[in-house]
Design a protein around this motif. Sequence first.
Motif: not given
Length: 222
Positions: A105, A108-109, A111-113
Amino acid sequence: MGITTLGGMSSYLGIPESLGGSKTKIFSFVQDRLQSRAGGWPARLLSRGGKEVMIKSVATAVPTFVMSCFRLPKTVTRKLTSAISNFWWSSSGDSRGLHWIAWDKLCDDKLEGGLGFRCLDDFNTALLAKQLWRLITVPNSLFAKVLKGRYYMHSDPLDPIKSYSPSYGWRSMVFAHSLVHKGLIKRVGSGNSILVWSDPWIPAQSPRPALRSIAHRSYAQS
């Protein structure tokens, strides 16, 4: 030639000359190098922002050169990820800390959290794909000429090539074939290398060749 010492037992540019045997044991030095680097960082004195900078600029840069040449076993990348994750969650530097969120998790980018950390397996594949792309775009380099003479003398580096006793470096680059194919675009140009009736150039659920019908063949003959 004046060579008095048998080679193959030392290292060149930080990489072992001999890659025979267990790849996990051979590349364990990458894990030791990263853990020694991370163990010297004062985790209790760094904020979350400072830890993020250290991980992105230093920790993931330690194995970059090795990963650009060879595919690291998942056992090694898993231990590297564990060392980086422990540094992120540890508050004192002596313990692994409590991992509140899965590392995937955090990769992730933003912008994706996530936090934009690199997944080492994906990063390894991307670096190998870059080397494979270099064989295509710079065919006159010494690197490309050596591999062409050994593995794909009368074909293309992206073709399914069967070779006798390939090196681990070549097998590592072959592993990145699928990633290169995902972003590959073929330009027509002069059309000399295009096979109209057999190349899969018609877009569908999966690209397919233009199969000729009987009517088209009879019309072409007339």
